[in-house]
Structure formats: structure tokens, C-alpha cells
Design a protein around this motif. Sequence first.
Motif, PDB file in Angstrom:
ATOM      1  N   GLY A   1       3.078   9.334  -7.089  1.00  0.00           N
ATOM      2  CA  GLY A   1       3.181   8.605  -8.297  1.00  0.00           C
ATOM      3  C   GLY A   1       2.526   7.773  -8.706  1.00  0.00           C
ATOM      4  O   GLY A   1       1.189   7.413  -7.778  1.00  0.00           O
ATOM      5  N   LYS A   2       2.936   6.766  -9.536  1.00  0.00           N
ATOM      6  CA  LYS A   2       2.572   5.846 -10.050  1.00  0.00           C
ATOM      7  C   LYS A   2       2.333   4.287  -9.569  1.00  0.00           C
ATOM      8  O   LYS A   2       4.418   4.265  -9.870  1.00  0.00           O
ATOM      9  CB  LYS A   2       1.468   5.920 -10.881  1.00  0.00           C
TER      10      LYS A   2
ATOM     11  N   LEU B   1       1.121  -1.149  -0.161  1.00  0.00           N
ATOM     12  CA  LEU B   1       0.213  -0.199  -0.012  1.00  0.00           C
ATOM     13  C   LEU B   1       0.921   1.226  -0.166  1.00  0.00           C
ATOM     14  O   LEU B   1       1.686   1.019   0.507  1.00  0.00           O
ATOM     15  CB  LEU B   1      -0.924  -0.232   0.909  1.00  0.00           C
ATOM     16  N   PRO B   2       0.428   2.464  -0.270  1.00  0.00           N
ATOM     17  CA  PRO B   2       1.099   3.488  -0.532  1.00  0.00           C
ATOM     18  C   PRO B   2       0.587   4.445   0.639  1.00  0.00           C
ATOM     19  O   PRO B   2       0.178   4.035   1.272  1.00  0.00           O
ATOM     20  CB  PRO B   2       0.252   4.125  -2.228  1.00  0.00           C
ATOM     21  N   GLN B   3       1.649   5.237   0.866  1.00  0.00           N
ATOM     22  CA  GLN B   3       1.153   6.417   1.229  1.00  0.00           C
ATOM     23  C   GLN B   3       0.269   7.426   1.623  1.00  0.00           C
ATOM     24  O   GLN B   3       0.244   8.179  -0.225  1.00  0.00           O
ATOM     25  CB  GLN B   3       2.109   6.753   2.244  1.00  0.00           C
TER      26      GLN B   3
ATOM     27  N   ASP C   1      -2.357  -1.534 -10.513  1.00  0.00           N
ATOM     28  CA  ASP C   1      -1.820  -0.434 -10.851  1.00  0.00           C
ATOM     29  C   ASP C   1      -2.349   0.701  -9.991  1.00  0.00           C
ATOM     30  O   ASP C   1      -3.819   1.148 -10.165  1.00  0.00           O
ATOM     31  CB  ASP C   1      -2.009  -0.119 -12.037  1.00  0.00           C
ATOM     32  N   ILE C   2      -1.723   1.226  -8.746  1.00  0.00           N
ATOM     33  CA  ILE C   2      -1.994   2.237  -8.057  1.00  0.00           C
ATOM     34  C   ILE C   2      -1.845   3.463  -8.290  1.00  0.00           C
ATOM     35  O   ILE C   2      -0.202   3.846  -8.100  1.00  0.00           O
ATOM     36  CB  ILE C   2      -1.652   1.614  -6.918  1.00  0.00           C
ATOM     37  N   THR C   3      -2.360   4.383  -8.409  1.00  0.00           N
ATOM     38  CA  THR C   3      -2.442   5.642  -8.365  1.00  0.00           C
ATOM     39  C   THR C   3      -1.946   6.786  -7.505  1.00  0.00           C
ATOM     40  O   THR C   3      -3.136   6.351  -6.265  1.00  0.00           O
ATOM     41  CB  THR C   3      -2.896   6.896  -9.677  1.00  0.00           C
TER      42      THR C   3
ATOM     43  N   THR D   1       7.986   9.128  -7.472  1.00  0.00           N
ATOM     44  CA  THR D   1       9.129   7.996  -6.534  1.00  0.00           C
ATOM     45  C   THR D   1       7.640   8.107  -5.619  1.00  0.00           C
ATOM     46  O   THR D   1       7.608   8.449  -4.686  1.00  0.00           O
ATOM     47  CB  THR D   1       9.770   8.359  -6.206  1.00  0.00           C
ATOM     48  N   PRO D   2       6.861   6.794  -5.646  1.00  0.00           N
ATOM     49  CA  PRO D   2       6.103   6.272  -4.914  1.00  0.00           C
ATOM     50  C   PRO D   2       6.696   5.996  -3.612  1.00  0.00           C
ATOM     51  O   PRO D   2       7.562   5.076  -3.675  1.00  0.00           O
ATOM     52  CB  PRO D   2       5.091   5.200  -5.485  1.00  0.00           C
ATOM     53  N   ARG D   3       5.885   5.928  -2.502  1.00  0.00           N
ATOM     54  CA  ARG D   3       6.775   5.643  -1.238  1.00  0.00           C
ATOM     55  C   ARG D   3       5.216   4.308  -0.581  1.00  0.00           C
ATOM     56  O   ARG D   3       4.443   4.554  -0.514  1.00  0.00           O
ATOM     57  CB  ARG D   3       6.722   6.430   0.141  1.00  0.00           C
ATOM     58  N   ILE D   4       5.817   3.451  -0.384  1.00  0.00           N
ATOM     59  CA  ILE D   4       4.963   2.069  -0.553  1.00  0.00           C
ATOM     60  C   ILE D   4       5.393   1.425   1.309  1.00  0.00           C
ATOM     61  O   ILE D   4       6.850   1.403   1.804  1.00  0.00           O
ATOM     62  CB  ILE D   4       4.864   1.227  -1.515  1.00  0.00           C
ATOM     63  N   LYS D   5       4.658   0.465   1.899  1.00  0.00           N
ATOM     64  CA  LYS D   5       4.636   0.017   2.668  1.00  0.00           C
ATOM     65  C   LYS D   5       3.872  -1.632   2.250  1.00  0.00           C
ATOM     66  O   LYS D   5       3.069  -1.757   2.199  1.00  0.00           O
ATOM     67  CB  LYS D   5       3.780   0.825   3.968  1.00  0.00           C
ATOM     68  N   VAL D   6       4.967  -2.329   2.173  1.00  0.00           N
ATOM     69  CA  VAL D   6       4.951  -3.900   2.543  1.00  0.00           C
ATOM     70  C   VAL D   6       4.838  -4.203   3.518  1.00  0.00           C
ATOM     71  O   VAL D   6       5.200  -4.807   4.919  1.00  0.00           O
ATOM     72  CB  VAL D   6       5.475  -4.957   1.827  1.00  0.00           C
TER      73      VAL D   6
END
Length: 595
Positions: A82-83, A55-57, A76-78, A115-120
Motif C-alpha cells: 500500500g501507501k 520503513l516498509p517491508q 509519502d511511501i509507496t 494496509t502497509p506493513r512498517i517497522k519503526v
Amino acid sequence: MEKHIYQTGLIGNCAFLAHINKNTNIEWMCWPRFDSPFVFGGLLDTNKGGEFSILPQGEFTSNQYYLENTNVLRTDITCTHGKYRVTDFAPRFFLHGRYFKPLILIRKIESLEGTPRIKVKCEPVCDYGRAKQDRLQGSDSIEFTGCGEKMTLTSNISLAYLIDEEYFSLNETKYLLLNYGTEFDGSLISTSEEYLRETIEYWRLWIKHSSIAGFYQPYVIRSALVLKIHQYEDTGAIIAASTSSLPEFPGSERNWDYRYCWLRDTYYVLTSLNHIGHFEEMERYFNYVTDISFSVGDSFRYQPLYGITGKKDLTETIMDHLDGYMGNKPVRIGNQASEHIQNDIYGQVLISLLPLYTDHRFVFSERKDSDRWIKFLLSKIERTIDEKDAGIWEFRNIAHIHCYSNLFQWAGCNAAEKIAKTIGNTELVEKAQQLKARAATHIESCYDAERKVYTHAAGSPHLDASTLQLIMMNYIDPASQKAKDHLIALERELKTEGGLFYRYIHNDDFGKPKTTFLICAFWYVEALACVGRLDDAIREFEKLMKYCNHLLLFSEDVDEKTGSQWGNFPQAYSHVGLMNAAYRIAIKLDRPIFL
């Protein structure tokens, strides 16, 4: 009521299946087999079911789709920064003379914009959510253990980010490889890319080798791909659905575990595989049914359903600790229907054997046990032909002489007669003819001459969509007025304006059904085509196409008022119904139509 549509896609490789929602979370995955406890089960409990999300921030939107003609899923996550794209797949391809289908799930994460910021978050559970798995950090992987299971997550993401569940910037392509059992020791990036490339090539070649007519071809292709991954290849069993306890409608308590193989659906499944020309899958399923039959031996009857390994004991257990899908309880594991009396299944097995003796692409002369097989199955019909049963819809406390049960005994005897003639056994020909006549007597006891319709059971006034099969099985001549009258009576009582079809509308063990059963609507389409109402068949088929989700996946049940999807999902037999109805229309049209 707001329209309810399942927001998940399905991936699989004929060894395991996984559901991924539009928010990237793996909501349902049973390991190591279709019928094992889930390791991710957020579908039935968001707190106890575990999670595997990317998931993104901040806020985001998503778009989910399959790579064309594959079982490879993309999301695809926007988001604010970013994306990015998540590609999910279960590896499957041909390797060293066999199908390679490891217990491996691969997730590829690549930045598309910015530059998406994401968390796994990867938090598997065990024992149907009663416990979380323990985790141990290695040099480049995390090992999960619990309830006797061992899983390893290998990644080029910093393990600190994974363990602490911290956001990080996605500035290069990342991979997550989750495998069951032995630790993965290959090159993560090159192996993931090779497996992805080979898996895409496998699925596209499988579709190229399928005989799929032009009528609504994208829907049939997706249905074929769905059906394929519902086959547990090690034994050949094909399950009804990969999920459990998704309700037929909210508050109904009609929440069933469908991760098993119903013999009553054998004919429909094998017919659909035959239509698309996939004989390997048919033969695997034949072998599964053969193994079950050998295990039945001289015992009185088949069960209506079996486990994927032929397991008989499917004792139904209530999982009180789970909240249920959208709060719908009970959650059931196992299925009490395995204890029911369901007498159509002997005919189902006989009809399923028929192609082995009438289709010259199979070498029937190599089958040395034919006489014993036919005698064995006819003896089962003889012992049950006059018996009341639970019927196709598995009434739990109601028994009748069901029209449908006797129809398939009639059809099974008809198949046995043809097989016996092929192998030159006159004694079995006579036996089949005698039993066919007895079955027909029971079927005719269900006929209401005044209403010009066959009811669902002897002495009952109620109508049932399963009697549409009287037309498709050629018990009633499709060209006759009797067939047309029967169809008109059924559609008058059971059809909805939106083209949906109720199984029945009378009370059963749980009251009156409130949702329609989708495969019945596809049977209706087939019946329309059979009686020559082709324009009606096309129109009604087209109406049904709107009841899929964003990935062309269909549920078991549909609410006629809202168009909501309910029941276990995706329902393999709904997709089988679509495939068979599309084929029936295509051969009547006798010309390619691309829509």
C-alpha cells in the motif's frame, strides 16, 4: 562523476533542527541545541550515527515535500502492501504571550492506500556516536538515557514492536512523540494534532506577514522559511548551517563545522530580513551582536565567529571515530577560523546598526548608548585598518591587505558617519570620514589599471568574487564604466557557462578549489542588476534555480561539471543570497512577475 544531490529535508522551530531523508530516516539532529552533539548522526556515520526510520517491508518508492508555506515536511511511501505518509514537524506557535518552541519532535504516520506493513527503528546515540543511549520501557513510552541526557519516546504503537523492531500492519494513524528532558504527560493523539494544526497556522501566517515580491516567489518563500529556522531564538544568533563536515568536494578535506554565527555575514542576513519586513528577527540579531560586543569590551578585536550563546572558545577537534559523509574525513567539531584575524567584521557590525538610525520603524531616540557604540566600533577599525588579515574566505596560513576587508571598513565608516550625523556628534562624523579615506587608499592599492579590475589584495594579481561587493556597496558607482569593466573582468575569469561563480581560482592552503561557491553566483546576479544589465541578471538567476534539491533547498557549493551539491546543507547564506538577488531584480523590474 554521478550527480550528487542532498536527499534530505529540514524541519525546525528556532530551538532545534532535524534533517529527514527521503527514506524517512532522521539523519541529523543535535539536541538540545544547534551546537550540541547529535542524537541522530547517520549523515556522518551510518553505523555509529544511530537511526530513527519508519520503513516498509520490501521495496518502496518515496515522494517528499513541504506542506505549502510551512516547515512541516511530508514523506509519502509507496510499497508492496500500500501507501503511507509520514508527517514530520517541530512544534512552533504563539501561546500565552510567547513563542512555544518545545524540544519535541512529532512524527505522524497515516495509511493512504491498503494496509502497509512498517517497522519503526528509534536508536539515538550520544557523545557524537561514541555510545548508544540506554532504553527503559515504561507503560506507554520508552525512556532513553546516556551521556547525561534524557529523552522519551511516547507512541500509540505497541512498545513491543518498537523495542523488538518488528513489522506491523498500519491499520490506523500512529504517532511518535520524541521529547528531550521531562517526560511527556499529555494526551498523545489530541496534543499531536493540536500542535500540528497550530504549527501549520503559525508558519502560514508568518509568510503572509512577509513582504515578498512576485519574482520567483516560491523560491524566496522557501528561502525565508529556511533562514527563519536557522535563528536560535533564545539569543538571536543565526547560524551558517545546521550541519558539520559535509565536504566542499569529495576528498578535499575542506570539511567544516558550520553550526556557528559568522559576524562577516551580518550585513547580508539583516539585509534579507529587512527586505521581507521581519524586524523582530532583526532586533533579536542586533541584541546578539550587542551582547558579543559587550563581552569583547576593551580587548583588541572581535572573533570572526561565535557560538550561538556568544561562546568564544570553538576549539576545532577531529572526530577520528566517525567515517565522515560518504567516507570523507576528517569530521570536525568546532572551527579553527574563530582564531583568525578577519577585519571586515567591524564594518559589518556598523552597517548592521545603520537601520536602527535611518529606518523610522525603529525608534532610535530610545538608544542612549549610541555615541559609545560608534566610538567603540570606530576604534576597532582604527586599530586594524592597516593590518593584514585572513580575508573573507579565512585562509589559514595566508595574510594580505584584502580589498574586501577594507571595503567593509570603508562601508562601516560610511555608516558610522550617517549615524553620527543623525545623533548630532560632529566629532564622530570627522573620525568616520578620516578612517573612510584611509580604507579607500587601501582599496585603491588593489586596483589593476591595465586590466581595469580590482584584485583580491594589494600586490596580488588574483581575482576574487568578493570584490563584486565594490559595486553593490556603491564604492564604485554602479552606473560608471569602471563598475562595468570590473564586472566584465570578474565574469571573464570566475564565471562558468552554467552561471556558477568561483570564489577564486588560485591556490590556497588546500590547493585550488574544485567547486563553485553558490552565494558568489547570487552576488554576480545582484551586480548585473546594479550596473543595468537586468536581462542578464534575470537569465543568470534563472540558471541558478536548477541547483536546488527536490525541496528547493540549496547547498553551499556546486560542482560546475555535474551540478552536484556539496558543502554544508542547506546553507543559510546561499538562501540569503537568493533572497537578496531576487529582491534586487524585483525592485529594478518595479512590477510583479509570477514564475
